[in-house]
Design a protein around this motif. Structure first.
Motif, short mmCIF file in Angstrom:
data_model
loop_
_atom_site.label_atom_id
_atom_site.label_comp_id
_atom_site.label_asym_id
_atom_site.label_seq_id
_atom_site.Cartn_x
_atom_site.Cartn_y
_atom_site.Cartn_z
N LEU A 114 56.25 46.47 57.26
CA LEU A 114 55.96 45.06 56.99
C LEU A 114 55.57 44.34 58.27
O LEU A 114 56.25 44.45 59.28
N ASP A 115 54.47 43.60 58.21
CA ASP A 115 54.02 42.79 59.34
C ASP A 115 53.87 41.35 58.84
O ASP A 115 53.04 41.09 57.97
N ILE A 116 54.70 40.46 59.38
CA ILE A 116 54.66 39.04 58.99
C ILE A 116 54.15 38.23 60.16
O ILE A 116 54.68 38.31 61.26
N GLY A 117 53.10 37.44 59.93
CA GLY A 117 52.49 36.64 60.98
C GLY A 117 53.31 35.41 61.35
O GLY A 117 54.40 35.18 60.84
N ALA A 118 52.76 34.62 62.25
CA ALA A 118 53.41 33.41 62.75
C ALA A 118 53.31 32.27 61.74
O ALA A 118 52.36 32.20 60.95
N ASP A 119 54.31 31.40 61.78
CA ASP A 119 54.32 30.16 60.98
C ASP A 119 54.24 30.41 59.48
O ASP A 119 53.72 29.59 58.73
N ALA A 120 54.74 31.54 59.02
CA ALA A 120 54.79 31.84 57.59
C ALA A 120 56.11 31.33 57.01
O ALA A 120 57.10 31.24 57.72
N VAL A 121 56.09 30.99 55.73
CA VAL A 121 57.30 30.56 55.02
C VAL A 121 57.43 31.45 53.79
O VAL A 121 56.54 31.48 52.94
N LEU A 122 58.56 32.19 53.70
CA LEU A 122 58.80 33.11 52.59
C LEU A 122 60.16 32.79 52.00
O LEU A 122 61.15 32.76 52.71
N SER A 123 60.18 32.52 50.70
CA SER A 123 61.42 32.09 50.04
C SER A 123 61.86 33.10 48.99
O SER A 123 61.18 33.26 47.97
N ARG A 124 62.97 33.79 49.26
CA ARG A 124 63.57 34.73 48.30
C ARG A 124 62.53 35.69 47.71
O ARG A 124 62.43 35.85 46.50
N VAL A 125 61.77 36.34 48.58
CA VAL A 125 60.73 37.27 48.16
C VAL A 125 61.36 38.61 47.79
O VAL A 125 62.25 39.10 48.48
N HIS A 126 60.87 39.20 46.71
CA HIS A 126 61.26 40.57 46.34
C HIS A 126 60.20 41.50 46.92
O HIS A 126 59.02 41.36 46.63
N TRP A 127 60.63 42.43 47.77
CA TRP A 127 59.72 43.36 48.43
C TRP A 127 59.78 44.71 47.74
O TRP A 127 60.85 45.24 47.53
#
Length: 104
Positions: free
Chosen positions: A22-35
């Protein structure tokens, strides 16, 4: 990435155990994500790198599946599902299971 918010994450849930995929960029907002970053198909383990771009918002209870590429600036509505190997072009708004781009 820097300044990224992972909302609703506790030690026992939500954060993927195979986070090297998993690669998550800058300034992202993730709320209770199911991966779902891996699958078993015909007794074969399948994995792919999953990318969440800069300035992306992923709504609560959404599902991101293996190999998805979410480009920078994308907004995903809550309870949506990004399918295996799906590419979401930048700066769009998406919703549904599976996600579809909403008109601007």
């Amino acid at each position: 990435g820097p300044r990224t918010l992972l909302l609703g994450v506790s030690q026992k849930d939500s954060f993927p155990f195979d986070s090297d995929l998993l690669d998550i960029g800058a300034d992202a907002v993730l709320s209770r994500v199911h991966w779902q970053l891996h699958t078993f198909e015909d007794d074969v383990l399948k994995t792919n790198k999953t990318t969440i771009g800069d300035n992306t918002v992923v709504g609560s209870c959404s599902c991101i599946m293996r190999g998805a590429h979410v480009s920078p600036g994308v907004q995903i509505y809550p309870r949506s599902c990004v399918m295996v190997m799906e590419h979401l072009p930048g700066h769009g708004t998406y919703a549904g299971m599976p996600v579809k781009e909403l008109p601007s």
